[in-house]
Design an enzyme around this catalytic site. Structure first.
Site, PDB file in Angstrom:
ATOM      1  N   ASP A  71       0.854  -1.189   0.000  1.00 43.79           N
ATOM      2  CA  ASP A  71       0.000   0.000   0.000  1.00 43.79           C
ATOM      3  C   ASP A  71       0.893   1.243   0.000  1.00 43.79           C
ATOM      4  O   ASP A  71       1.884   1.314   0.725  1.00 43.79           O
ATOM      5  CB  ASP A  71      -0.914  -0.007   1.233  1.00 43.79           C
ATOM      6  CG  ASP A  71      -2.053   0.995   1.115  1.00 43.79           C
ATOM      7  OD1 ASP A  71      -3.209   0.559   0.966  1.00 43.79           O
ATOM      8  OD2 ASP A  71      -1.772   2.207   1.165  1.00 43.79           O
ATOM      9  N   ASN A 124     -13.021  -2.741   2.319  1.00 44.72           N
ATOM     10  CA  ASN A 124     -13.938  -1.617   2.475  1.00 44.72           C
ATOM     11  C   ASN A 124     -14.919  -1.571   1.308  1.00 44.72           C
ATOM     12  O   ASN A 124     -14.538  -1.844   0.172  1.00 44.72           O
ATOM     13  CB  ASN A 124     -13.144  -0.304   2.523  1.00 44.72           C
ATOM     14  CG  ASN A 124     -12.208  -0.239   3.712  1.00 44.72           C
ATOM     15  OD1 ASN A 124     -12.521  -0.755   4.784  1.00 44.72           O
ATOM     16  ND2 ASN A 124     -11.049   0.371   3.535  1.00 44.72           N
ATOM     17  N   VAL A 153     -10.929   3.407  -3.773  1.00 44.77           N
ATOM     18  CA  VAL A 153     -10.566   2.875  -5.097  1.00 44.77           C
ATOM     19  C   VAL A 153     -11.593   1.805  -5.446  1.00 44.77           C
ATOM     20  O   VAL A 153     -11.746   0.810  -4.712  1.00 44.77           O
ATOM     21  CB  VAL A 153      -9.143   2.288  -5.101  1.00 44.77           C
ATOM     22  CG1 VAL A 153      -8.820   1.723  -6.487  1.00 44.77           C
ATOM     23  CG2 VAL A 153      -8.108   3.342  -4.700  1.00 44.77           C
ATOM     24  N   HIS A 155     -10.405  -4.780  -3.284  1.00 41.56           N
ATOM     25  CA  HIS A 155      -9.074  -5.056  -2.763  1.00 41.56           C
ATOM     26  C   HIS A 155      -9.178  -5.449  -1.302  1.00 41.56           C
ATOM     27  O   HIS A 155     -10.045  -4.967  -0.580  1.00 41.56           O
ATOM     28  CB  HIS A 155      -8.149  -3.839  -2.922  1.00 41.56           C
ATOM     29  CG  HIS A 155      -8.750  -2.557  -2.439  1.00 41.56           C
ATOM     30  ND1 HIS A 155      -9.657  -1.837  -3.179  1.00 41.56           N
ATOM     31  CD2 HIS A 155      -8.581  -1.871  -1.282  1.00 41.56           C
ATOM     32  CE1 HIS A 155     -10.013  -0.761  -2.511  1.00 41.56           C
ATOM     33  NE2 HIS A 155      -9.385  -0.761  -1.332  1.00 41.56           N
ATOM     34  N   MET A 156      -8.280  -6.325  -0.910  1.00 42.58           N
ATOM     35  CA  MET A 156      -8.188  -6.759   0.478  1.00 42.58           C
ATOM     36  C   MET A 156      -6.943  -6.120   1.080  1.00 42.58           C
ATOM     37  O   MET A 156      -5.841  -6.328   0.584  1.00 42.58           O
ATOM     38  CB  MET A 156      -8.092  -8.286   0.498  1.00 42.58           C
ATOM     39  CG  MET A 156      -7.989  -8.907   1.860  1.00 42.58           C
ATOM     40  SD  MET A 156      -7.970 -10.694   1.658  1.00 42.58           S
ATOM     41  CE  MET A 156      -9.684 -10.968   1.205  1.00 42.58           C
ATOM     42  N   HIS A 157      -7.160  -5.303   2.123  1.00 44.43           N
ATOM     43  CA  HIS A 157      -6.017  -4.777   2.876  1.00 44.43           C
ATOM     44  C   HIS A 157      -5.502  -5.894   3.783  1.00 44.43           C
ATOM     45  O   HIS A 157      -6.305  -6.581   4.446  1.00 44.43           O
ATOM     46  CB  HIS A 157      -6.447  -3.627   3.787  1.00 44.43           C
ATOM     47  CG  HIS A 157      -6.892  -2.395   3.076  1.00 44.43           C
ATOM     48  ND1 HIS A 157      -6.076  -1.308   2.880  1.00 44.43           N
ATOM     49  CD2 HIS A 157      -8.084  -2.059   2.531  1.00 44.43           C
ATOM     50  CE1 HIS A 157      -6.739  -0.356   2.247  1.00 44.43           C
ATOM     51  NE2 HIS A 157      -7.969  -0.781   2.030  1.00 44.43           N
TER      52      HIS A 157
HETATM   53  P1  DGP Z   1      -9.669   1.899   0.253  1.00 38.56           P
HETATM   54  O1  DGP Z   1      -9.781   3.141   1.069  1.00 38.56           O
HETATM   55  O2  DGP Z   1     -10.119   0.640   0.980  1.00 38.56           O
HETATM   56  O3  DGP Z   1     -10.326   2.046  -1.112  1.00 38.56           O
HETATM   57  O4  DGP Z   1      -8.109   1.714   0.033  1.00 38.56           O
HETATM   58  C1  DGP Z   1      -7.408   2.107  -1.097  1.00 38.56           C
HETATM   59  C2  DGP Z   1      -5.946   1.933  -0.778  1.00 38.56           C
HETATM   60  O5  DGP Z   1      -5.217   2.031  -1.986  1.00 38.56           O
HETATM   61  C3  DGP Z   1      -5.367   2.984   0.162  1.00 38.56           C
HETATM   62  O6  DGP Z   1      -4.926   2.362   1.372  1.00 38.56           O
HETATM   63  C4  DGP Z   1      -4.193   3.570  -0.581  1.00 38.56           C
HETATM   64  C5  DGP Z   1      -3.973   2.602  -1.723  1.00 38.56           C
HETATM   65  N1  DGP Z   1      -3.550   3.249  -2.933  1.00 38.56           N
HETATM   66  C6  DGP Z   1      -4.196   4.250  -3.581  1.00 38.56           C
HETATM   67  N2  DGP Z   1      -3.502   4.609  -4.665  1.00 38.56           N
HETATM   68  C7  DGP Z   1      -2.410   3.802  -4.705  1.00 38.56           C
HETATM   69  C8  DGP Z   1      -1.310   3.703  -5.605  1.00 38.56           C
HETATM   70  O7  DGP Z   1      -1.182   4.417  -6.594  1.00 38.56           O
HETATM   71  N3  DGP Z   1      -0.368   2.758  -5.320  1.00 38.56           N
HETATM   72  C9  DGP Z   1      -0.474   1.948  -4.238  1.00 38.56           C
HETATM   73  N4  DGP Z   1       0.505   1.060  -4.055  1.00 38.56           N
HETATM   74  N5  DGP Z   1      -1.489   2.009  -3.370  1.00 38.56           N
HETATM   75  C10 DGP Z   1      -2.440   2.934  -3.614  1.00 38.56           C
END
Ligand code: DGP
Length: 114
Positions: free
Chosen positions: A30, A87, A96, A100-102
């Protein structure tokens, strides 16, 4: 559905620290880590939200969990513990719109969430 930043990561149009890849799944760090270990596991298929997952995609979602399981072992947090978070939409904090799974670990995580 329009492309998200995650499609660009899949297509290597923007850089990311890739931790795992196969035909269906990608995992990468992330960009804004909330714990010492914080990576995302995504399907390459651009499903917008958890609400859009179809029954015939159950195996794909299972593969996301198994990918997280494999990577937490590699990252050394499997035994200490970790958290998987997905989320959904505004109240869930989704920013986004490509599911996706954090995967968060490496420190004690508070509960309940705010
Ligand atoms: P959410 O809030 O659950 O939609 O999390 C989206 C996550 O995506 C957030 O923790 C940051 C990550 N993220 C957003 N843009 C980028 C990116 O360009 N590269 C990476 N590696 N992560 C990203």
């Amino acid at each position: 559905m329009s492309d998200t930043i995650f499609t660009k990561i899949i297509n290597r149009e923007i850089p990311a620290e890739i931790l795992y890849e196969d035909d269906e799944i990608l995992a990468f760090s992330d960009v804004s880590p909330q714990a010492p270990v914080h990576f995302l596991v995504i399907p390459k298929l651009p499903i917008e939200t958890i609400n859009d997952i179809q029954p015939n995609q159950a195996e794909l979602i299972g593969k996301m969990v198994l990918t997280a399981q494999k990577l937490v072992k590699e990252q050394g947090v499997a035994e200490g513990g970790y958290r998987l978070v997905m989320n959904c939409n505004e109240d869930g904090g989704q920013t986004v719109f490509h599911i996706h799974m954090h995967v968060l670990g490496g420190r004690a995580l508070s509960w309940p969430p705010g």
